[in-house]
Design an enzyme around this catalytic site. Structure first.
Site, mmCIF file in Angstrom:
data_model
loop_
_atom_site.group_PDB
_atom_site.id
_atom_site.type_symbol
_atom_site.label_atom_id
_atom_site.label_comp_id
_atom_site.label_asym_id
_atom_site.label_seq_id
_atom_site.Cartn_x
_atom_site.Cartn_y
_atom_site.Cartn_z
ATOM 1 N N ASP A 189 0.815 -1.208 0.000
ATOM 2 C CA ASP A 189 0.000 0.000 0.000
ATOM 3 C C ASP A 189 0.853 1.265 0.000
ATOM 4 O O ASP A 189 2.082 1.217 -0.069
ATOM 5 C CB ASP A 189 -0.995 -0.004 1.162
ATOM 6 C CG ASP A 189 -0.322 -0.085 2.524
ATOM 7 O OD1 ASP A 189 0.772 0.485 2.685
ATOM 8 O OD2 ASP A 189 -0.898 -0.704 3.431
ATOM 9 N N MET B 163 -3.596 9.589 11.335
ATOM 10 C CA MET B 163 -4.445 10.046 10.226
ATOM 11 C C MET B 163 -5.375 11.181 10.651
ATOM 12 O O MET B 163 -6.539 11.230 10.272
ATOM 13 C CB MET B 163 -5.287 8.872 9.690
ATOM 14 C CG MET B 163 -4.463 7.656 9.295
ATOM 15 S SD MET B 163 -5.434 6.147 9.106
ATOM 16 C CE MET B 163 -5.853 5.780 10.821
ATOM 17 N N LYS C 170 -3.809 3.669 -1.024
ATOM 18 C CA LYS C 170 -4.887 4.620 -0.733
ATOM 19 C C LYS C 170 -4.237 5.842 -0.110
ATOM 20 O O LYS C 170 -3.615 5.755 0.945
ATOM 21 C CB LYS C 170 -5.913 4.025 0.232
ATOM 22 C CG LYS C 170 -6.674 2.852 -0.352
ATOM 23 C CD LYS C 170 -7.823 2.424 0.531
ATOM 24 C CE LYS C 170 -7.326 1.824 1.824
ATOM 25 N NZ LYS C 170 -8.429 1.365 2.681
#
Length: 526
Positions: free
Chosen positions: A42, A184, A64
């Site tokens: 990823d 995040m 992503k």
């Protein structure tokens, strides 16, 4: 596939890639990648880690970035099941799911393990170093510290701010842990700060934001709950970042240790073979550069060993043997061993080597080179042999690549020597699939410099770039190209490339020095 049909010879591993610095991958993680037949990785898994996987392993990107999803989690789950089943149909293999940080710390690894389990596919987990600990550490912030913080909580920061109710117990976390690490959360930083203050956390609580922690791109922004959101907005501070809230954040002023090197902010593509890239990559990373390994050549056998074997059979007749590369040494000694011989068979001749890498490879085989010219070029070797008494009629053996330059044999023959050129390897472009991830990063504008260590790396790189169409044309015009020496530079110019700098000493050390000097000079001009 029903659960009862699941193949026991398919191994699936969820591997934590660590926080970004490729050297923080665990030994178990590196070992798993080394056995992989398929790697699914990823956005937060450093692409440099793919070098641990076999060259023939399939590499699948499911990145992503932020809130713009290229591949949904459900799609990733289905992909993992499908790839595992494909391996089973082929008779077995190893599937590695490489995930940034730790698979089970906000990595959604639990969801992937459950999806595999529901499909009757068992998986194992290789934990990784999570960014909630590593990024603060690289910023000089210990998440626990005697007298300041005896507890730490990891919290997701990417809740939708438009939700009617938060799943986070703000009152609980505000008072339940001394240090709070939000993952995040940059997008929701104003909401996080406000919620914590509303729950009773003091407005002057220290806060540190660590972006791209542990990597050369690391950035740190300090503030308090009251000021940090405005400060981040003022400088355009972006994800990915860890938000550290607590008294320990104030220790950064005294404990900061990780400083960017002279190449910080640069992303350099290394075009050597995968096996040879590590030495150059390590030097560049040590100076702060991000490295993308783009092996533009593979070393493979020549179409035939007939010439080499014939030369080995008459080794006693050569007065000089000239090795022009470390690859040539390694390939020649493999062939020598197949003939039942070793370094003693070279006792009849005097040995010349071009460059320190070739000299070191000879030493590893028990041979001390008699001649190592000060200039690492074929022409310099010819001069040395002539000075050493090369006479008309002397036999000279040159084990080398199939497609090497003819300058040395031509110069020696002009002096009356009899020269046998023995192709012991050839260089070819690698399978395109193996370099696709690196090419994608280049096409996306994530690379600003390219190193060339031979003419083959130049030609094959240009071929790969031109295969990208208009994007490739732009790359060839806008990248900085660095060359290890004049022959490589000449090839680059023949291919229409403008070389930013050339190494004065034609070695890896010299190449790195040229890059540092060129970028420092350009920075001063700005």
């Amino acid at each position: 596939m029903r659960a009862a049909d699941a193949r026991t010879d398919v191994e699936v591993l969820l591997v934590g890639a660590g926080p970004g610095d490729p050297s923080l991958l665990t030994l178990a993680g590196a070992a798993a990648l080394g056995r992989a037949d398929v790697v699914v990785y990823d956005y937060l898994a450093n692409p440099a880690l793919l070098a641990h996987a076999p060259a023939g392993a399939e590499r699948v990107y499911v990145g992503k970035k932020g809130f713009s999803e290229h591949v949904t989690q459900d799609q990733i789950n289905r992909l993992l099941v499908r790839k595992a089943r494909e391996l089973g149909e082929r008779g077995g293999g190893v599937l590695v799911r490489l995930k940034g940080g730790d698979p089970f710390v906000f990595g959604r690894g639990g969801e992937e393990a459950l999806a595999l389990g529901e499909a009757g596919i068992r998986c194992s987990v290789v934990p990784g170093v999570t960014s909630g600990i590593a990024a603060p550490a690289y910023a000089g912030v210990p998440v626990t510290h005697r007298g300041l913080a005896s507890s730490v909580a990891f919290v997701t920061g990417n809740e939708d701010p438009a939700k009617d109710e938060s799943a986070i117990d703000w009152e609980g976390i505000a008072h339940g842990a001394d240090t709070l690490c939000f993952y995040m959360g940059v997008r929701n930083l104003p909401v996080i700060a406000r919620r914590l203050m509303e729950a009773g956390r003091p407005a002057d609580t220290p806060v540190a934001l660590v972006r791209w922690g542990t990597t050369p791109e690391q950035e740190v922004l300090a503030g308090t709950l009251e000021t940090v959101a405005a400060r981040a907005a003022a400088v355009g501070f972006k994800a990915p970042a860890i938000i550290v809230v607590g008294a320990v954040a104030a220790l950064r002023d005294r404990l900061a240790w990780f400083e960017p090197g002279p190449l910080a902010g640069s992303t350099v593509a290394v075009t050597r073979t995968r096996a040879q890239a590590s030495a150059l990559s390590a030097r560049l990373r040590a100076l702060g550069a991000s490295v993308v390994e783009l092996p533009t050549i593979d070393i493979v056998p020549p179409p035939s060993y007939d010439e080499a074997d014939a030369c080995i059979a008459r080794l006693a007749g050569y007065r000089f043997i000239v090795f022009t590369s470390a690859n040539g040494v390694e390939a020649f000694f493999r062939r020598l061993a197949l003939a039942g011989l070793d370094s003693r068979a070279l006792a009849c001749a005097r040995i010349a080597a071009i460059g320190p890498a070739t000299t070191e490879e000879l030493a590893a085989h028990g041979v001390a080179a008699d001649f190592v010219p000060g200039e690492y070029r074929a022409e310099a070797v010819a001069d040395v042999l002539i000075e050493a008494g090369l006479a008309r009629g002397d036999w000279v053996l040159v084990p080398r690549a199939l497609e090497a330059r003819e300058a040395l044999p031509r110069m020696l023959r002009a002096r009356g020597a009899r020269v046998d050129v023995a192709p012991v390897y050839r260089t070819v472009p690698p399978p395109r699939a193996s370099v696709e991830p690196a090419l994608s990063r280049m096409a996306a504008g994530e690379v600003d410099a390219v190193t060339f260590t031979s003419s083959s790396t130049v030609r094959n790189f240009v071929g790969l770039a031109r295969g990208l169409g208009p994007d490739g044309k732009a790359l060839l015009e806008n990248l900085d190209f660095y060359s290890i020496g004049p022959i490589t530079t000449a090839t680059a110019r023949d291919e229409g490339l403008s070389v930013a700098a050339e190494a004065e000493e034609y070695t890896i050390v010299g190449l790195v020095h040229a890059i540092v000097e060129h970028r420092a000079t350009r920075a001063k001009r700005k």
